[in-house]
Design an enzyme around this catalytic site. Structure first.
Site, mmCIF file in Angstrom:
data_model
loop_
_atom_site.group_PDB
_atom_site.id
_atom_site.type_symbol
_atom_site.label_atom_id
_atom_site.label_comp_id
_atom_site.label_asym_id
_atom_site.label_seq_id
_atom_site.Cartn_x
_atom_site.Cartn_y
_atom_site.Cartn_z
ATOM 1 N N ASP A 208 0.810 -1.218 0.000
ATOM 2 C CA ASP A 208 0.000 0.000 0.000
ATOM 3 C C ASP A 208 0.845 1.271 0.000
ATOM 4 O O ASP A 208 0.333 2.358 -0.276
ATOM 5 C CB ASP A 208 -0.831 0.051 1.292
ATOM 6 C CG ASP A 208 -2.175 -0.623 1.147
ATOM 7 O OD1 ASP A 208 -2.671 -0.710 0.022
ATOM 8 O OD2 ASP A 208 -2.715 -1.052 2.179
HETATM 9 C C1 GLC Z 1 -1.572 -3.915 5.394
HETATM 10 C C2 GLC Z 1 -2.799 -3.888 4.532
HETATM 11 C C3 GLC Z 1 -2.620 -4.766 3.315
HETATM 12 C C4 GLC Z 1 -1.360 -4.417 2.607
HETATM 13 C C5 GLC Z 1 -0.174 -4.440 3.532
HETATM 14 C C6 GLC Z 1 1.097 -3.966 2.875
HETATM 15 O O1 GLC Z 1 -1.412 -5.147 5.989
HETATM 16 O O2 GLC Z 1 -3.924 -4.316 5.245
HETATM 17 O O3 GLC Z 1 -3.715 -4.647 2.459
HETATM 18 O O4 GLC Z 1 -1.194 -5.323 1.568
HETATM 19 O O5 GLC Z 1 -0.433 -3.613 4.631
HETATM 20 O O6 GLC Z 1 1.066 -2.613 2.593
HETATM 21 C C1 GLC Z 2 -1.326 -0.438 5.001
HETATM 22 C C2 GLC Z 2 0.067 -0.286 5.488
HETATM 23 C C3 GLC Z 2 0.267 0.985 6.225
HETATM 24 C C4 GLC Z 2 -0.296 2.137 5.455
HETATM 25 C C5 GLC Z 2 -1.727 1.893 5.073
HETATM 26 C C6 GLC Z 2 -2.266 2.989 4.217
HETATM 27 O O1 GLC Z 2 -2.122 -0.758 6.043
HETATM 28 O O2 GLC Z 2 0.457 -1.349 6.308
HETATM 29 O O3 GLC Z 2 1.636 1.159 6.492
HETATM 30 O O4 GLC Z 2 -0.178 3.307 6.180
HETATM 31 O O5 GLC Z 2 -1.830 0.697 4.370
HETATM 32 O O6 GLC Z 2 -3.597 2.782 3.919
#
Ligand code: GLC
Ligand code: GLC
Length: 821
Positions: free
Chosen positions: A487
């Site tokens: 993300d």
């Molecule tokens: C969090 C989010 C997931 C994403 C991951 C890596 O665990 O829930 O959707 O793939 O972060 O950014």
């Molecule tokens: C996921 C990631 C986090 C980020 C978020 C944004 O959960 O783990 O680091 O801030 O996405 O939506």
């Protein structure tokens, strides 16, 4: 340092001191009504949707942590001494304390001044209420005259509004108190049809519903005036903060035990039958009254608790293993599937780290949650798949999130996370492998929930694939859009204003950044869908999917290989991300795992080289880091990833969810020693002895463990609601232990540590039970060379589906073979 121990026979984790490094949480509820509960009774409850139907308040990020909960105060009415049997919120000394977190229940017991109190909390199956059973015993040799005060603080339903809109909320709180039951009815007079109730099995000596009257001026939860003086105020909330507090008196002879039941529930009335008598503003209690009566009976509570236990027995009987490693057995047989159920139910909505406000059900997250959960309740997985597919857009893209209450896509976050649709393909194929249900593909599902747009699920999946193919960049690799699985890799954002969302702000024309991760995921998903097409006799579709996958592999080989590992991405200026030529962020774990899982580079040594690079550069004793070296400063062209301090979260933390991909990749190359070694590094039970470093619950996976570059290397965060749960279960059960459902049979393909003599497993699959015994020659890096099914020798390692109800005996022998790398 440990703060408790596992009681495997009871399937409980027993916390032996209240002041754990962080609140150690558990969940109540399995279907519609949920609660989060800490080892000191902190937490909150909600019906279906943690944001829109929040029953009680919890203060995330308060100081001290973990305030707001399901509290009781006990008071010795002879001398005025009072305490909380769950330690919070009084935090006074207890002579004994124990919290048992079990499967969808928690019991907390303690002793103080010769009074033993045990509170059991759970949600009965099929109900929208939670039961609290208090069992008090007088261990003194004199009579004990006690007061009990219960306490919940009501949330005014919409948790976001509740924590922001004080100008209104301080004036709208309303309750009714009838027959000792406290009804919370804020906004019921107008547009809400629902209310909460809090009831008690004993006659009341008093009650309070106005928070600040109960607490008294300038007092906190640790010293409420009502408790101190030993008498409620019988306050009726009007605005401000409505609470529910019963006051009861118990007089116990020496050795006498008494059970008191409290229930905290949620109820709805039809719009035309909200009030009784009609025309008044009084809640119609005709539906709820019998429910309350029923659940205040202790026998009913006993029965329901037994039923909850039986339902978990049934759920966990899908897979039982006995291996030489107790941490493996404990996680596979109990805690890992249990955590999968929580992630399936709650997605990423409510935890100690998730406020329940910001994120609904994630399309990507919920699709992945199915992987671990599907064997336990295939029918629910099927429904989830259809719900997810109904939020898909006609373009094949997907809303990144949807709200569980409405099942509608969330416009604020929108679409354009280009990995999202491919996860649906993987979820459907996992579901079909588990269930054998091909009919699901013919289910008619709308796009974007709009009626008239219905198309078979198979067409939705087709569009998932097309979505990628319609969005290829300059190197023939998939465009990343707002982000892919990571993300925080926001290659088209370039945000220079604080407060902007890295995910939804798109200020680059064109947005040509490409993702190697999606490329590999596409190859994997296309192979899966080709398998499904072949099963349905659609050879043309299968061939065209395989051809698309082949083409993508060529693009990856040509533009995605950095020499010793797979690249991560091309940024929107065409620069490489995740290359030895970068100063920072040279190697990322995700593409190494996903490429090998998709079979890329397995035959020509690239896969082996990539995994060797992971071992050299990313692996630590606390798990595999996501990226190295981490970013030491903000990179405008990379986005959120570079905003985290080095070693945290996506910027070089041990992102636990990615670790199983590397484990699976190692098994694909036949290295059971490496795979299992990685498995043990992140296994929460194996980390229990270092709880003072790890700090999170030792019974569930966390999203992240701080990486080597962080000050708190080894410290976990964001436990419970994480894709780590289903991926770890997939890696250990299907790839290391190798009991893997496929479309046409149960594959038995263990890739074990060489020191293991073998293991046994019992797997329920499509209605039959497979009793599996695996032997391994000592020291062999073996694969299955001999398979005996019900006494008959079988070629290969696939066990064909047996009729439902039958028991199949499977014996597999692993023998060494020429090394594959
Ligand atoms: C969090 C989010 C997931 C994403 C991951 C890596 O665990 O829930 O959707 O793939 O972060 O950014
Ligand atoms: C996921 C990631 C986090 C980020 C978020 C944004 O959960 O783990 O680091 O801030 O996405 O939506």
């Amino acid at each position: 340092m440990q703060y408790g121990y596992f009681d495997d026979d009871q399937r409980e984790y027993v916390v032996t001191q209240p002041d754990t490094p962080l609140p150690w949480m558990n969940y109540l509820g399995t279907e519609d009504h949920f609660g989060m509960i800490s080892n000191t009774a902190g937490g909150c409850s909600f019906y279906r949707d943690a944001r829109l139907r929040r029953l009680t308040r919890y203060r995330h990020n308060g100081a001290p942590f973990d305030l707001g909960g399901r509290y009781l105060y006990l008071r010795d009415d002879t001398d005025g001494d009072y305490w909380s049997p769950s330690w919070q919120p009084t935090r006074g000394p207890l002579d004994a304390y124990e919290c048992r977190h079990g499967l969808s229940y928690t019991s907390i017991s303690s002793e103080h001044g010769g009074v033993r109190a045990e509170m059991l909390y759970f949600v009965p199956l099929g109900e929208t209420l939670e039961v609290w059973r208090l069992r008090v015993r007088n261990d003194r040799d004199t009579r004990a005259d006690l007061s009990v005060f219960s306490l919940v603080e009501f949330c005014l339903w919409d948790a976001l509004d509740d924590s922001t809109n004080f100008q209104r909320n301080f004036s709208v709180g309303e309750v009714e108190i009838v027959d000792g039951v406290i009804y919370h009815k804020s906004e019921y007079r107008e547009r809400r049809n629902h209310f909460a109730y809090f009831a008690c099995s004993e006659p009341l000596a008093g009650f309070d519903t106005q928070r600040d009257v109960f607490l008294g001026p300038n007092r906190g939860w640790d010293s409420p005036l009502a408790v101190e003086r030993g008498c409620s105020f019988d306050s009726v909330a009007h605005g401000w903060a409505p609470i529910g507090s019963h006051h009861i008196r118990l007089s116990l002879a020496p050795s006498e035990t008494r059970d008191v039941v409290f229930i905290l529930g949620y109820s709805e009335n039809p719009t035309d039958a909200k009030f009784d008598p009609p025309g008044t503003q009084t809640i119609n209690k005709a539906r709820v009254r019998p429910v309350i009566e029923r659940w205040l009976a202790t026998e009913e509570v006993e029965r329901a608790f037994g039923a909850l236990h039986d339902s978990w027995e049934e759920l966990l009987s899908v897979l039982r293993v006995e291996t030489p490693d107790p941490d493996t057995d404990r996680m596979v047989n109990i805690w890992n599937p249990y955590q999968c159920m929580a992630t399936f139910n709650l997605s990423r909505s409510m935890s100690f780290y998730e406020s329940g406000i910001g994120r609904g059900m994630g399309f990507r997250d919920s699709s992945q949650d199915i992987l671990g959960f599907v064997g336990m309740v295939p029918a629910r997985a099927r429904q989830r798949i259809l719900d997810l597919a109904a939020t898909q857009l006609p373009s094949g893209g997907a809303y990144h999130q949807y709200q569980p209450l409405t099942k509608r896509g969330n416009d604020a976050i929108g679409s354009g996370f280009n990995d999202d649709p491919l996860w649906l393909v993987l979820a459907v194929s996992a579901y079909m492998k588990e269930s054998g249900d091909t009919g699901v593909l013919d289910e008619l599902v709308p796009y974007d929930n709009s009626s008239g747009s219905e198309a078979p699920l198979s067409e939705h999946l087709h569009r998932c694939i097309r979505y990628t193919l319609d969005r290829l960049g300059p190197h023939g690799l998939p465009l990343i859009g707002r982000a892919d699985w990571n993300d925080c890799l926001n290659l088209n954002c370039f945000s220079e204003s604080s407060g902007e969302s890295f995910q939804t702000t798109e200020n680059r024309e064109g947005g040509v950044a490409e993702s190697l991760f999606i490329a590999a995921q596409f190859v994997l998903a296309s192979h899966e869908l080709a398998g499904v097409a072949r099963l349905r006799g659609d050879g043309d579709e299968a061939s065209s999917l395989e051809a698309a996958a082949c083409k993508m592999v060529v693009a990856i080989e040509e533009h995605g290989w950095d020499g010793e590992w797979f690249l991560r991405a091309y940024d929107s200026l065409g620069g490489v991300v995740g290359s030895h030529s970068n100063a920072e962020g040279q190697i990322f774990a995700e593409p190494q795992g996903m490429c090998v899982m998709a079979g890329i580079g397995v035959s020509d040594g690239k896969a082996a080289a990539a995994l060797a690079s992971v071992r050299d550069r990313l692996a630590t004793e606390h798990g595999i880091m996501l990226v190295q070296p981490p970013f030491s400063r903000y990179h405008l062209e990379l986005g959120e990833i570079s905003t985290y301090p080095p070693g945290y979260k996506e910027n070089g933390g041990v992102f636990c969810q990615v670790n199983p991909w590397i484990m699976i990749a190692e098994t694909i190359l036949g290295d059971g020693e490496a795979a299992f070694d990685y498995y043990k590094r992140t296994n929460p039970s194996a980390r229990a002895p270092i709880s003072d470093v790890h700090r999170c619950e030792p019974y569930v996976y966390a999203q992240m463990i701080a990486g080597r570059d962080a000050a708190s290397f080894g410290e976990a965060k964001n436990s419970w609601l994480t894709g780590s749960a289903s991926w770890h279960l997939t890696a250990i059960s299907q790839w290391i232990l190798g009991v893997r459902p496929e479309l046409d049979g149960l594959r038995i393909d263990p890739v074990l540590p060489p020191t293991w003599p073998g293991f046994t497993a019992r797997r329920r699959w499509r209605g039959a039970t497979y009793e599996i015994v695996v032997h391994q020659e000592q020291g062999a890096k073996g694969r299955v060379r001999r398979l005996v099914v019900d006494g008959m020798s079988v070629e290969g390692n696939l066990v064909r589906p047996a009729p439902a109800g039958s028991t199949v005996k499977v014996e597999a022998t692993l023998e060494s073979a020429p090394p594959s790398r």
